[in-house]
Design a protein around this motif. Sequence first.
Motif, mmCIF file in Angstrom:
data_model
loop_
_atom_site.group_PDB
_atom_site.id
_atom_site.type_symbol
_atom_site.label_atom_id
_atom_site.label_comp_id
_atom_site.label_asym_id
_atom_site.label_seq_id
_atom_site.Cartn_x
_atom_site.Cartn_y
_atom_site.Cartn_z
ATOM 1 N N LEU A 84 0.638 -1.363 -0.172
ATOM 2 C CA LEU A 84 -0.082 -0.459 -0.112
ATOM 3 C C LEU A 84 0.924 1.386 0.206
ATOM 4 C CD1 LEU A 84 -2.948 0.695 1.569
ATOM 5 C CD2 LEU A 84 -1.175 2.616 2.448
ATOM 6 N N LYS A 85 0.647 2.251 -0.986
ATOM 7 C CA LYS A 85 1.174 3.453 -1.389
ATOM 8 C C LYS A 85 -0.050 4.625 -1.117
ATOM 9 C CE LYS A 85 4.266 1.900 -4.776
ATOM 10 N NZ LYS A 85 5.015 1.642 -5.444
ATOM 11 N N PHE A 86 0.602 5.939 -0.203
ATOM 12 C CA PHE A 86 -0.016 6.676 0.054
ATOM 13 C C PHE A 86 1.454 7.831 0.105
ATOM 14 C CE2 PHE A 86 0.991 5.528 4.196
ATOM 15 C CZ PHE A 86 1.533 6.480 5.137
ATOM 16 N N TRP A 87 0.167 9.223 0.265
ATOM 17 C CA TRP A 87 1.594 10.443 0.536
ATOM 18 C C TRP A 87 1.044 11.368 1.377
ATOM 19 C CZ3 TRP A 87 5.609 12.125 -3.586
ATOM 20 C CH2 TRP A 87 5.584 11.124 -4.385
ATOM 21 N N TYR A 88 1.992 11.713 2.389
ATOM 22 C CA TYR A 88 1.679 12.428 2.939
ATOM 23 C C TYR A 88 2.341 13.300 3.478
ATOM 24 C CZ TYR A 88 6.273 10.690 6.117
ATOM 25 O OH TYR A 88 7.754 10.052 5.393
ATOM 26 N N LYS A 89 2.299 14.410 4.767
ATOM 27 C CA LYS A 89 3.141 15.407 5.820
ATOM 28 C C LYS A 89 2.835 15.126 6.629
ATOM 29 C CE LYS A 89 1.426 19.054 4.035
ATOM 30 N NZ LYS A 89 1.161 20.784 3.792
ATOM 31 N N PHE A 90 3.351 14.985 7.553
ATOM 32 C CA PHE A 90 3.496 14.629 8.837
ATOM 33 C C PHE A 90 4.119 16.392 10.622
ATOM 34 C CE2 PHE A 90 4.547 12.124 13.255
ATOM 35 C CZ PHE A 90 2.875 12.056 13.552
ATOM 36 N N LEU A 91 3.529 16.512 10.682
ATOM 37 C CA LEU A 91 3.260 17.622 11.638
ATOM 38 C C LEU A 91 3.579 17.645 12.936
ATOM 39 C CD1 LEU A 91 2.611 20.655 9.330
ATOM 40 C CD2 LEU A 91 4.559 19.634 9.294
ATOM 41 N N PRO A 92 4.331 16.411 13.910
ATOM 42 C CA PRO A 92 4.405 16.159 15.264
ATOM 43 C C PRO A 92 4.393 17.291 15.705
ATOM 44 C CG PRO A 92 6.114 15.084 14.230
ATOM 45 C CD PRO A 92 5.427 16.121 12.884
ATOM 46 N N ASP A 93 3.368 17.540 16.848
ATOM 47 C CA ASP A 93 3.765 17.612 18.548
ATOM 48 C C ASP A 93 3.845 16.898 19.653
ATOM 49 O OD1 ASP A 93 3.959 20.109 19.700
ATOM 50 O OD2 ASP A 93 2.098 20.000 20.736
ATOM 51 N N MET B 36 4.909 6.853 0.933
ATOM 52 C CA MET B 36 5.428 5.601 2.116
ATOM 53 C C MET B 36 5.113 4.674 1.482
ATOM 54 S SD MET B 36 6.432 4.880 4.489
ATOM 55 C CE MET B 36 6.736 6.421 5.681
ATOM 56 N N ASN B 37 5.370 3.527 1.322
ATOM 57 C CA ASN B 37 5.495 2.910 0.753
ATOM 58 C C ASN B 37 5.033 1.595 2.174
ATOM 59 O OD1 ASN B 37 6.063 3.245 -1.349
ATOM 60 N ND2 ASN B 37 7.637 2.104 -1.829
ATOM 61 N N VAL B 38 3.877 1.294 2.590
ATOM 62 C CA VAL B 38 3.738 -0.472 3.984
ATOM 63 C C VAL B 38 3.326 -1.354 3.136
ATOM 64 C CG1 VAL B 38 2.170 -0.948 5.199
ATOM 65 C CG2 VAL B 38 2.142 1.806 4.314
#
Length: 320
Positions: free
Chosen positions: A141-150, A191-193
Motif C-alpha cells: 500500500l502506498k500513499f502520500w503524506y506530510k506529518f507535523l508532530p507535536d 510512503m510504502n507499506v
Amino acid sequence: MRKKLLFSFMVICSVVFVNAQTLPNNGFETWTNATTPANWATSYSGTVSGIIPLSFAFGTKTVDAHSGSYALKISPSLVSLGNVTVPAFVQLGTVGTFNLDATTLAALVNLDFTNIDISQLTALQSLISKGIPMSDSPSELKFWYKFLPDSSDQATVNVITTKWNSTLNMPEVVAIGSTTIANLTTQYSQMNVAMTLEGTSSVCDTIRVIFSVGGANSSAASEFFIDDITLKFNSWGIENNTVSNMKLYPNPSRDFVTVSLNDYSTSYDVEVYDHCGKLITMIKNLTDSYTLSTETLSAGIYLVKTIQNGTTSTSKLVVE
C-alpha cells in the motif's frame, strides 16, 4: 511487559463493495461534510457508562493536497470530558456507536490496554471498522503524506487482509503490513507499506486500513496529511523463489519462539525484522530448529525470514 495493543483494533466482517485494484475515495475528493470523507470513518460517538454522551472527530477536509482538490488531515481530538486528548483513528469503512466505561476510555486515551479485561476489550469492537470486500491481498500500500508532530506523537499505518474460516467461524489473517512515522515531514512524501503473507495464498475477502496519530500523551496540535492511496498487486516475490518452508511456534509469543524448517539437509540463516523493516537480529549457519528469545522484544509485529540454498521463507511473528 507493557502491551500496546493498538494493532489488536483490526477485526471482523465487511460492508462496502470495491474494485479489487483500488480503494474507494482513495484521493479524498468526495466528502459527506467538512470532517467526513466518503467511505472512511473519521468520527465516533457513543456514551460513557451508558449515561454520558461523548463524541470525537479526527478528520478534516483540507485543500493542502498532493494532487486534486482535497486531502485528509488527521489530528488527535481534545474532548471536554476530563479535558483529555484522544489519539486519532481513521479507518476504511464504517463504524457503529460505542459504550465504554471510564477504565476503557482511559486505556484508549493512553494507548495502554494492560489492565483491561476481555469484556472491556470487546466493548472497543464498536470502534472498529468491518473493512471492505477485496478478493486478493495487495503486496504493498502506498500513499502520500506530510506529518507535523507535536511532542512525541507518531503516525501509524496498519493494513490487514483476512479470509473467513467457516470451520473456526472467524476471520483468518491472510496478509499484514504496518509502518510508523515519527519524523517531521513538511513536504509531501510517498510512503510504502509492504505486506507480509501469513501463508502461501494471497486470496482474501476483506481488507482493513487504519491510520492513527498520537501516543501515550497525544497532542491535538499534531497534523497528519494523507492523499493518493494506491495498492500494488502481484509482487509477492514468487519469482524470487519465496516459498513456505518454515513454522513458528508458539505464535503469538511471550518469552521465546522456535523456528522450524521442513528440511535440514543444508544450513540456513534466520533474520528478524521489526514492523519498520529494520533488521533486529541475524543468526547464520543453523543446522536444526532454533529457539529465539523474545523477552527483550517490545510487543508488536515482526517478520521472521529464513534463507536456505537461495530459497527465502517469511512469516509474521506476534510478540505479546
